[in-house]
Design an enzyme around this catalytic site. Structure first.
Site, short mmCIF file in Angstrom:
data_model
loop_
_atom_site.label_atom_id
_atom_site.label_comp_id
_atom_site.label_asym_id
_atom_site.label_seq_id
_atom_site.Cartn_x
_atom_site.Cartn_y
_atom_site.Cartn_z
N LYS A 105 40.90 -14.57 21.07
CA LYS A 105 39.61 -14.97 20.99
C LYS A 105 38.71 -13.96 20.10
O LYS A 105 38.18 -13.91 19.40
CB LYS A 105 38.80 -15.15 22.28
CG LYS A 105 37.39 -15.57 22.32
CD LYS A 105 37.09 -15.93 23.76
CE LYS A 105 35.57 -15.68 23.86
NZ LYS A 105 34.66 -16.21 23.12
N LYS A 115 43.59 -2.11 25.49
CA LYS A 115 42.43 -2.18 25.71
C LYS A 115 41.50 -1.15 25.94
O LYS A 115 40.43 -1.09 25.62
CB LYS A 115 42.34 -2.98 27.39
CG LYS A 115 42.65 -4.38 27.25
CD LYS A 115 42.31 -5.27 28.69
CE LYS A 115 42.82 -6.79 28.31
NZ LYS A 115 42.54 -7.43 29.47
N LYS A 157 48.41 -11.18 17.08
CA LYS A 157 48.52 -12.26 18.23
C LYS A 157 47.29 -13.06 18.14
O LYS A 157 46.32 -12.62 17.95
CB LYS A 157 48.45 -11.28 19.40
CG LYS A 157 48.49 -11.94 20.74
CD LYS A 157 48.82 -11.04 21.91
CE LYS A 157 47.86 -11.66 23.14
NZ LYS A 157 47.95 -10.64 24.36
#
Ligand code: TRP
Length: 326
Positions: free
Chosen positions: A194, A111, A191
């Protein structure tokens, strides 16, 4: 009964990966455990998000949990920010968590890479809040996808650190992994997510699902219909393993290797099974969506029940810390 806790972020598009890796497993476990499931809105604010959509996303996440088979009869379902003790305990856990430990979390590193301009303290403290979620209820078991195992390990370490420094009041929680294999996105590479737009949403219309499946990447070495394929490297086969019975799996394994079954046929078989499982969920979601008052009631009931447990734990924690309690 043993207690389990798990959480899901209100990201707006809950997909097959979330379903197979987490939610479906939660439903399986409801009979055997005292279950608490939480929509973790405070986790979701650690990255940029559309403010005007958060309320809707939170209610929708709860609606999906109910549509998938969770209910106030088999679980307590609530919104994280409705039980204030989560962030309170997270602060206390911050003080026993070594920075070096959170810095090596792969989700944090990913992230931080994705959101270079906003590497905030919350992103770093994310797994500490997660530990607080779990330990506030002294849950011994946490059903999650494989990507969360590292965070559960850290939760154990936080429990150990707290117990060692103050008093042993927290269990060391264990993850419960779904038996289903981890599925990738329709790109067959990353993976399902969204952000990468390679997902199949759990409430998508059948037509949309088929369109995504039809164009999904299979074994890249199988170029022509007559080429034999290798199920072991095909993401469609992996998804089959999550939705199809053994007979069909054997049939496909053989058919793929001998080129008896083409990719499109294989996808059609998968689509049939996906429909069987997802159509009732979508229909239930549509029905539930007409009565958001019901969802709100479920969440209020969940927050009341969980709030009572949380309060007891926090009283104990404050006393354990030696704070002045008037
Ligand atoms: N981090 C989890 C995820 O991204 C969500 C989560 C938050 C969670 N708190 C939790 C999962 C507590 C299990 C237990 O999927």
């Amino acid at each position: 009964m043993k207690r389990i806790f798990s959480g899901i972020q209100p990201t707006g598009d809950i997909h097959l990966g979330n379903y197979v890796g987490a939610i479906r497993n939660w439903v399986y476990l409801t009979g055997e455990y005292d279950c608490i499931f939480c929509v973790v809105d405070y986790h979701a604010i650690t990255v940029e998000y559309p403010i005007e959509e958060m309320r809707r996303r939170t209610l929708d996440a709860a609606l999906i949990l109910l549509a998938c088979g969770l209910s106030p009869e088999n679980a307590n379902i609530f919104v994280q920010s409705h039980v204030r003790e989560h962030t309170e305990l997270a602060w206390i856990f911050d003080t026993v968590t070594p920075i070096g430990e959170v810095e090596r979390m792969t989700q944090f590193k990913d992230k931080a890479k994705q959101h270079r301009s906003n590497i905030n303290m919350g992103l770093m403290s994310y797994p500490v809040l997660q530990a607080a979620d779990i330990l506030l209820y002294k849950a011994g078991f946490v059903p999650v996808g494989e990507d969360q195992v590292q965070h559960i390990e850290l939760s154990r370490e936080i429990a150990r650190k707290f117990n060692g420094r103050f008093k042993p009041i927290f269990p060391e929680p264990q993850e419960i992994l779904s038996m289903a294999p981890k599925i990738l996105g329709v790109d067959g590479q990353s993976k399902m997510s969204k952000t990468l737009n390679n997902y199949i949403g759990i409430l998508e219309e059948e037509g949309e699902i088929w369109e995504k499946l039809r164009t999904a990447v299979t074994d890249v070495n199988r170029v022509r219909r007559n080429d034999p394929g290798d199920p072991a490297v095909c993401n469609i086969y992996t998804i089959h393993r999550a939705f199809s019975d053994n007979n069909m799996l054997l049939e496909i394994d053989k058919g793929c290797k001998t080129a008896g079954i083409g990719c499109i046929d294989c996808k059609k078989m998968l689509f049939g099974n996906l429909k069987n499982e997802l159509t009732p969920i979508r229909e239930k979601a549509l029905a539930l969506g007409k009565d958001m008052g019901y969802i709100e009631d479920v969440l209020a009931k969940g927050a009341a029940a969980c709030g009572a447990i949380a309060k007891t734990t926090m009283d104990e924690v404050r006393e354990t810390l030696g704070l002045y309690i008037p």
